[in-house]
Enzyme design. Structure first.
Site, PDB file in Angstrom:
ATOM      1  N   ASP A 194      53.232 -26.190  39.402  1.00 10.40           N
ATOM      2  CA  ASP A 194      53.941 -27.438  39.143  1.00 10.40           C
ATOM      3  C   ASP A 194      55.265 -27.063  38.459  1.00 10.40           C
ATOM      4  OD1 ASP A 194      54.378 -30.269  38.613  1.00 10.40           O
ATOM      5  OD2 ASP A 194      53.788 -29.825  36.556  1.00 10.40           O
TER       6      ASP A 194
ATOM      7  N   ASP B 248      57.631 -29.613  36.092  1.00  9.95           N
ATOM      8  CA  ASP B 248      57.734 -30.237  34.766  1.00  9.95           C
ATOM      9  C   ASP B 248      56.488 -29.968  33.934  1.00  9.95           C
ATOM     10  OD1 ASP B 248      60.181 -32.173  34.474  1.00  9.95           O
ATOM     11  OD2 ASP B 248      59.482 -32.461  36.520  1.00  9.95           O
TER      12      ASP B 248
END
Length: 215
Positions: free
Chosen positions: A8, A10
């Protein structure tokens, strides 16, 4: 056999949540909303902007929703140069190079944010594929986003490992059948475990990460 690590963006590669929280707090004040960290964690963090705005400001038109989302992200990008990578990121990326592993990025972040953050981190060419929710037409927690990444990598779920920081991201990856490690940069470890994480660590320096990778 491990063939790819999927990340991922953020909260996983870079701890953006404090900045996102700051910007959301700022822009929502214009609508008479005073939010705190608990509200942000439960109603905003990890969500897709149009859905977040529809939830907390349902009175806005579709056009107003879009304009607010664009303004919020533009403000975030103005401040993004202050972002720093999560501890140990350089180490794990170097390890994937040594082991000749594929690397993918799977994110709900807007495309402009993805481009800017990768540039700030010096990682513009580090991931292939880069799967962005708004371009893919599906978003976390839908497992379809990670299934798409698996198809692009041409690997089976058991040949991948995911690092995620949010419950939505973990549900997406686990739903696609991929072993997932939670990064507790933005959420309580118990919350990530409850979402389906195999284990939870504070960052990429944790020895639990390296015990798993070496094993």
């Amino acid at each position: 056999m491990l063939r790819a690590i999927l990340f991922d963006l953020d909260g996983t590669l870079v701890n953006t949540d404090p900045l996102h929280y700051r910007v959301w707090k700022e822009v929502l004040e214009d609508y008479g909303l005073e939010i705190d960290q608990k509200f942000y964690d439960s109603r905003i963090s990890g969500g897709l902007n149009p859905l977040v705005i529809k939830d907390i400001l349902p009175e806005l038109s579709e056009t107003e929703n879009y304009e607010l989302a664009e303004y919020k992200e533009a403000r975030f990008r103005e401040l993004a140069s202050e972002l720093k990578p999560v501890a140990g990121l350089d180490r794990i990326l170097a390890w994937t190079e040594e082991c000749n592993l594929k690397r993918a990025l799977v994110t709900n972040a807007p495309p402009k944010n993805v481009e800017l953050m990768l540039s700030v981190l010096g990682l513009t060419e580090a991931f292939n594929p880069v799967v962005v929710a708004s371009n893919a037409g599906v978003s976390k927690p839908d497992p379809a986003l990670y299934r798409m990444a698996l198809n692009l990598l041409d690997i089976a779920p058991e040949q991948g490992l995911v690092f995620e920081d949010s419950p939505a991201g973990i549900r997406s990856a686990v739903g696609a059948g991929i072993l997932t490690i939670g990064i507790a940069s933005t959420h309580n470890p118990q919350t990530l475990l409850a979402a389906g994480a195999f284990n939870v660590v504070p960052d990429f320096t944790d020895e639990q990460v390296w015990n798993l990778l070496r094993g």
